[in-house]
Write a protein that holds these residues in place. Sequence first.
Motif, PDB file in Angstrom:
ATOM      1  N   PRO A  21      -7.307 -12.582   4.474  1.00 21.37           N
ATOM      2  CA  PRO A  21      -8.368 -11.568   4.316  1.00 21.37           C
ATOM      3  C   PRO A  21      -7.921 -10.164   4.706  1.00 21.37           C
ATOM      4  CG  PRO A  21      -9.220 -13.553   5.370  1.00 21.37           C
ATOM      5  CD  PRO A  21      -7.735 -13.692   5.340  1.00 21.37           C
ATOM      6  N   PHE A  22      -7.178 -10.071   5.825  1.00 19.13           N
ATOM      7  CA  PHE A  22      -6.689  -8.766   6.264  1.00 19.13           C
ATOM      8  C   PHE A  22      -5.673  -8.217   5.268  1.00 19.13           C
ATOM      9  CE2 PHE A  22      -3.624  -6.261   8.863  1.00 19.13           C
ATOM     10  CZ  PHE A  22      -4.473  -5.216   9.196  1.00 19.13           C
ATOM     11  N   GLY A  23      -4.803  -9.100   4.757  1.00 12.98           N
ATOM     12  CA  GLY A  23      -3.798  -8.665   3.793  1.00 12.98           C
ATOM     13  C   GLY A  23      -4.415  -8.153   2.505  1.00 12.98           C
ATOM     14  N   LEU A  24      -5.435  -8.855   1.998  1.00 12.58           N
ATOM     15  CA  LEU A  24      -6.085  -8.403   0.778  1.00 12.58           C
ATOM     16  C   LEU A  24      -6.811  -7.077   0.993  1.00 12.58           C
ATOM     17  CD1 LEU A  24      -6.806  -8.949  -2.169  1.00 12.58           C
ATOM     18  CD2 LEU A  24      -8.814 -10.212  -1.374  1.00 12.58           C
ATOM     19  N   THR A  25      -7.422  -6.922   2.164  1.00 18.22           N
ATOM     20  CA  THR A  25      -8.093  -5.656   2.482  1.00 18.22           C
ATOM     21  C   THR A  25      -7.101  -4.496   2.459  1.00 18.22           C
ATOM     22  OG1 THR A  25      -9.731  -6.800   3.838  1.00 18.22           O
ATOM     23  CG2 THR A  25      -9.481  -4.429   4.192  1.00 18.22           C
ATOM     24  N   LEU A  26      -5.922  -4.709   3.032  1.00 14.94           N
ATOM     25  CA  LEU A  26      -4.884  -3.672   3.011  1.00 14.94           C
ATOM     26  C   LEU A  26      -4.454  -3.347   1.586  1.00 14.94           C
ATOM     27  CD1 LEU A  26      -2.472  -4.523   5.983  1.00 14.94           C
ATOM     28  CD2 LEU A  26      -4.114  -2.635   5.813  1.00 14.94           C
ATOM     29  N   MET A  27      -4.279  -4.388   0.759  1.00 16.81           N
ATOM     30  CA  MET A  27      -3.856  -4.158  -0.624  1.00 16.81           C
ATOM     31  C   MET A  27      -4.920  -3.392  -1.400  1.00 16.81           C
ATOM     32  SD  MET A  27      -1.818  -7.612  -1.839  1.00 16.81           S
ATOM     33  CE  MET A  27      -2.964  -8.833  -1.183  1.00 16.81           C
ATOM     34  N   ILE A  28      -6.185  -3.722  -1.170  1.00 18.50           N
ATOM     35  CA  ILE A  28      -7.269  -3.020  -1.883  1.00 18.50           C
ATOM     36  C   ILE A  28      -7.322  -1.551  -1.474  1.00 18.50           C
ATOM     37  CG2 ILE A  28      -9.782  -2.843  -2.089  1.00 18.50           C
ATOM     38  CD1 ILE A  28      -9.889  -5.885  -2.002  1.00 18.50           C
TER      39      ILE A  28
END
Length: 431
Positions: free
Chosen positions: A356-363
Motif C-alpha cells: 500500500p505504501f509503495g503504490l501510494t508513492l508511485m501514484i
Amino acid sequence: MSDAKIPSCAIWALGTTQIVGYGTLYYSYSILAPAVAAELAWSQQWVFAVLSVSLLASAILAPFAGSLADRVGAGCLMVPGSLAAAGALLLCALAPGRAGFALGVLAMELASCFVLYSTAFVAIVQLGGARRGITHLTLIAGFASTLFWPLTTLLHQHLGWREVLALFAALNAFVCLPIHWWLARLSTRIGKARERVVPVTAGLSGPAPDRRWSLLFVLVLAGFAIEGFMLSAILVQMVPLLTLVGLGGASVLVASLFGPSQVASRLVNMLFGRGLSQTSLALGATAGLAGGLAVLLMVAPSVPGAMLFAVLFGFGSGLMSIVGGTLPLELFGQERYGSYVGWITAARQFSSAFAPFGLTLMISGLGVFPALWLNVVVGLFGIAAFAAVALISRQSRRGEKGGTADATAPGADSFAAAPGYVSGARLKTLN
C-alpha cells in the motif's frame, strides 16, 4: 492421500475458526481504526503503520510456525494459538495508551501465524485431507469479510472499540479454543491409527533436503510474493483507487463485487476443478489479477468494465487462497509441508506489508494510471514465475515417465504419489 478420510465435521469446524480468526484479527481492524485513532490522539496513518509493522513481524515468524506445525502437529499448535489470539485482543482492549495498543496489535499478528490459513492447511493435511479439503476450507472461510465487516460495524454502533475487541477475545477463547482442542485430539487419534497401519518410511514424500532452496521453490516464493504485492496494493485502497480512475459514486458498488467473486471462484473450482493441476490454477489466478487490473485501466470510467475488473480480480484472489495450500502439496509432497507453507506465507505477507505504501508513492510520483499500469507489469512477472514453475514441473514428470518414478522429485503429483507407492502397493505414511 484421500480427502474422503477427513471427517466433514472437521472441515466445517476448522472453517468456523477461520471465519472468527480472520474476522477478529484482520477484517475488524479497518472498521475500528478511526475510533482507536481518535481516542489515542493518533493519526489513522500511524494506526495502520502499526498493522504494517506487525505484519512484517508475522512474516518473519511464519516459517518457524510452519516447521513447528510439522513437528508437534498443527492441531496442537492451534490450541495455544487461540489463547494467544484471545490474550492479544484483550491486551488491545485494555491498552492505556499507544504503546500498549501497538504491543497488542503485534501480539495479534504473531498469534495469527498459529491459527489462520497457513497452520489450518497443515491441520487438514495431517487429518488426512488434501486438495479438496483445502478448497472446502477456503470456501467456508471466504465468508469472513462478508460476516465480520457488517458485524463489527453493527457492534461498534452500540459498543466502544474496546468492548468490541473484548468480545472478539471471548470468541477466540470460547469458540475457537474448544474447536482447536478437539481437532488436536482428532489429529492425534488419526496419527496413531496410521502408525498401526504401516511404520513411517522416510523419503516417501516431499523433496530431498538439498532441494529446499531449489530454483523451483525460489520461483514459487517469487510468484506468491508478487501476487501478495498486487492484491495488497489494490485491496487496501480499492474504493479510493476506483474513484481516482473516474468511477465516482459507483466505486463502492464495483468494489462490493470483489468479495462474492472470491467465494464464487472457490465454488467453481470445487465443482469443476478436480482434474486441474495446481500450477495451472496458479497461472490462471495470477492472470486474473493482472488481466482484471488491465481491463479496468483500458475501460475506465466505464462502470460495466470496472465490474468486470472486480469479478476477475476477485476470482484471482479467491483462487490464490486455495493455491497457497495446494501448490506446495502438489510440488513438494507432505514431508515438511508446514515449513513450505510457512515460507510461502512469509513471502506473501512481506510484500503485502510494503505494497500500500509503495503504490501510494508511485501514484504521487507518476500519477494514478501509470502507477497502476506498473502494477500490471509486476503481475506479468508473477505470471512468468508460475509459468516457469509449470514448465519445470512438467519436465520433471516427463523425466519420471522415462525411468523409475521418484516420489521425492519436485513436480511429483502429491495427490497421487505423496502417500507413497512401493512395489505397486500404496502405503499410508505420516506427515
